[in-house]
Design a protein around this motif. Structure first.
Motif, mmCIF file in Angstrom:
data_model
loop_
_atom_site.group_PDB
_atom_site.id
_atom_site.type_symbol
_atom_site.label_atom_id
_atom_site.label_comp_id
_atom_site.label_asym_id
_atom_site.label_seq_id
_atom_site.Cartn_x
_atom_site.Cartn_y
_atom_site.Cartn_z
ATOM 1 N N VAL A 87 0.843 -1.194 0.000
ATOM 2 C CA VAL A 87 0.000 0.000 0.000
ATOM 3 C C VAL A 87 0.884 1.252 0.000
ATOM 4 C CG1 VAL A 87 -1.784 1.250 1.297
ATOM 5 C CG2 VAL A 87 -1.828 -1.254 1.215
ATOM 6 N N GLU A 88 1.992 1.184 0.752
ATOM 7 C CA GLU A 88 2.899 2.336 0.834
ATOM 8 C C GLU A 88 3.770 2.480 -0.406
ATOM 9 O OE1 GLU A 88 5.011 1.565 4.497
ATOM 10 O OE2 GLU A 88 3.051 1.582 5.506
ATOM 11 N N ASN A 89 4.116 1.366 -1.011
ATOM 12 C CA ASN A 89 5.057 1.394 -2.143
ATOM 13 C C ASN A 89 4.529 0.495 -3.263
ATOM 14 O OD1 ASN A 89 7.242 1.612 -3.791
ATOM 15 N ND2 ASN A 89 8.746 0.796 -2.334
ATOM 16 N N PRO A 90 3.420 0.907 -3.894
ATOM 17 C CA PRO A 90 2.792 0.020 -4.892
ATOM 18 C C PRO A 90 3.705 -0.325 -6.059
ATOM 19 C CG PRO A 90 1.732 2.196 -4.849
ATOM 20 C CD PRO A 90 2.661 2.143 -3.682
ATOM 21 N N LEU A 91 4.551 0.626 -6.477
ATOM 22 C CA LEU A 91 5.373 0.352 -7.658
ATOM 23 C C LEU A 91 6.401 -0.753 -7.396
ATOM 24 C CD1 LEU A 91 5.802 3.884 -9.230
ATOM 25 C CD2 LEU A 91 4.215 2.054 -9.864
ATOM 26 N N LYS A 92 6.806 -0.901 -6.146
ATOM 27 C CA LYS A 92 7.691 -2.027 -5.814
ATOM 28 C C LYS A 92 6.974 -3.340 -6.142
ATOM 29 C CE LYS A 92 10.109 -4.299 -2.001
ATOM 30 N NZ LYS A 92 10.582 -4.243 -0.612
ATOM 31 N N TYR A 93 5.674 -3.402 -5.840
ATOM 32 C CA TYR A 93 4.895 -4.634 -6.056
ATOM 33 C C TYR A 93 4.582 -4.851 -7.531
ATOM 34 C CZ TYR A 93 5.133 -5.766 -1.268
ATOM 35 O OH TYR A 93 5.658 -6.149 -0.060
ATOM 36 N N PRO A 144 -2.472 -3.334 -3.423
ATOM 37 C CA PRO A 144 -1.615 -3.548 -4.599
ATOM 38 C C PRO A 144 -0.981 -4.940 -4.627
ATOM 39 C CG PRO A 144 -1.216 -1.380 -3.677
ATOM 40 C CD PRO A 144 -2.104 -2.098 -2.692
ATOM 41 N N TYR A 145 -0.727 -5.526 -3.454
ATOM 42 C CA TYR A 145 -0.172 -6.889 -3.434
ATOM 43 C C TYR A 145 -1.095 -7.846 -4.184
ATOM 44 C CZ TYR A 145 0.746 -11.560 -1.684
ATOM 45 O OH TYR A 145 0.961 -12.913 -1.605
#
Ligand code: UD1
Length: 330
Positions: A87-93, A144-145
């Motif tokens: 949720v905090e870093n969607p682009l990582k996912y 996002p996960y």
């Protein structure tokens, strides 16, 4: 004698991937591991298993592995799995899960690998409209996960429709426990999931266990989940592999769970029972995004694959998790 089946296991140094490696070896297959060792451990891979350190999105490396190791199928576990972080870093996912999977699927296609087993999740359902949740129910991820994994399912579906390629996406419920012979287990420091946290507390590695919410619409007010033993889950992957090899025209999306659940309090009671002591429990507020209950309908995997769980017993799951946790402390 049929030729040996060579299986590229991405994330094979991680929790579920390392158990899949053991299950493949036990079944007489030949696993080959690729892992970037960001969250996995080199020691989690048995000595006799070929290991490549690197990223699944490194197309040159993956092409070389497929060619040199004569890879027949891919089991794809590598990825990021922490819901709040997504949720905090969607682009990582979307990078580590969706984009990396796109690259890996393309590497499979261009280098002649036609069978793909994908580590998906019950998080693809979001808040299910009813429980137990069936595979055909709407997939509406709430983070996002879950979305990053669902997008990979879509890619696999479309690629299987367009090419000579089949796949199985296994939607895991709550994976827990450890190899019964303590050859592997959940080893990541700072883990957040309940059984791992509770056995750490039982061994004095934490002061207490938090209960996130007691006002859920469940029998005792705490969240209910379908906990599945990691070795039963690993076995499902091996059965899926055989199914894909036997019938190249078939693809599958299947829940992996036991079809019944336990509340947080029931899990903590099991830990108390197995350890013969009392955990220090602290009641806290709800954690954001937690559904009341998440239970699988597992009839499809049972009827299609003949999958039969061997460790469908909460005390056994806890005992194996505890055995591994003790081994980790040594
Ligand atoms: C888990 C997975 C997630 C997966 C989902 C699918 C982890 C970390 N998360 O989420 O990737 O998509 O299953 O079903 O494995 N709880 C407490 N105290 C704690 C920890 C948890 O009360 O210290 C409660 C939670 O509020 C929840 C239950 O225990 O009701 C299970 O939580 P957890 O083990 O974190 O798993 P999920 O959030 O269900």
């Amino acid at each position: 004698m049929t030729a040996e089946t060579n299986v590229l296991v991405t994330g094979g140094a991680g929790y579920i991937g390392s158990h899949a490696v053991l299950a493949l070896l036990d079944a007489g297959k030949r696993p080959v591991v690729i892992d970037n060792l960001v969250t996995g451990f080199r020691w989690a891979i048995p000595e006799n298993v070929t290991f490549y350190e690197g990223n699944v999105a490194d197309a040159d490396l993956v092409a070389r592995i497929i060619r040199e190791e004569r890879i027949d199928a891919i089991m794809h576990f590598a990825g990021s799995i922490i819901v709040p972080e997504s949720v905090e870093n969607p682009l990582k996912y979307y990078g580590n899960n969706t984009a990396a999977s796109r690259s890996l699927i393309e590497s499979a296609l261009t280098n002649g690998v036609r069978h793909f087993i994908f580590s998906s999740t019950a998080a693809t359902y979001g808040i299910p409209e009813s429980s137990p949740v069936r595979e055909g129910m709407p997939t509406l991820p709430i983070n996002p996960y879950g979305m990053s994994k669902l997008m990979t399912e879509y890619m696999l579906r479309d690629v299987a429709a367009a090419h000579d390629f089949n796949y199985c996406a296994l939607r895991y419920f709550n994976v827990a426990g450890a190899d019964p012979s303590a050859r592997s287990g959940q080893s990541t420091a700072g883990a957040t999931h309940l059984i791992k946290v509770a056995v750490e507390a039982a061994l004095g590695k934490r002061d207490s266990v938090a209960i996130f919410g007691t006002d859920y619409a469940t029998a005792d007010g705490t969240g209910v989940r379908d906990y599945i033993h990691v070795s039963d889950l690993a076995a499902a992957h091996v059965i899926a592999l055989d199914a894909l090899l036997t019938d190249p025209a078939s693809s599958h999306i299947l829940n992996c769970g036991y079809g019944h659940g336990y509340s947080v309090l029931e899990v903590l009671d099991a830990v108390d029972r197995v350890t013969n002591q009392m955990l220090d429990r602290k009641i806290e507020g709800r954690r954001a995004g937690d559904p009341d209950e998440l239970i699988s309908d597992n009839r499809a995997i049972k009827s299609r694959f003949g999958w039969q769980p061997r460790f469908d017993n909460l005390d056994t799951i806890v005992a194996h998790a505890l055995q591994w946790e003790r081994k980790l402390s040594r």
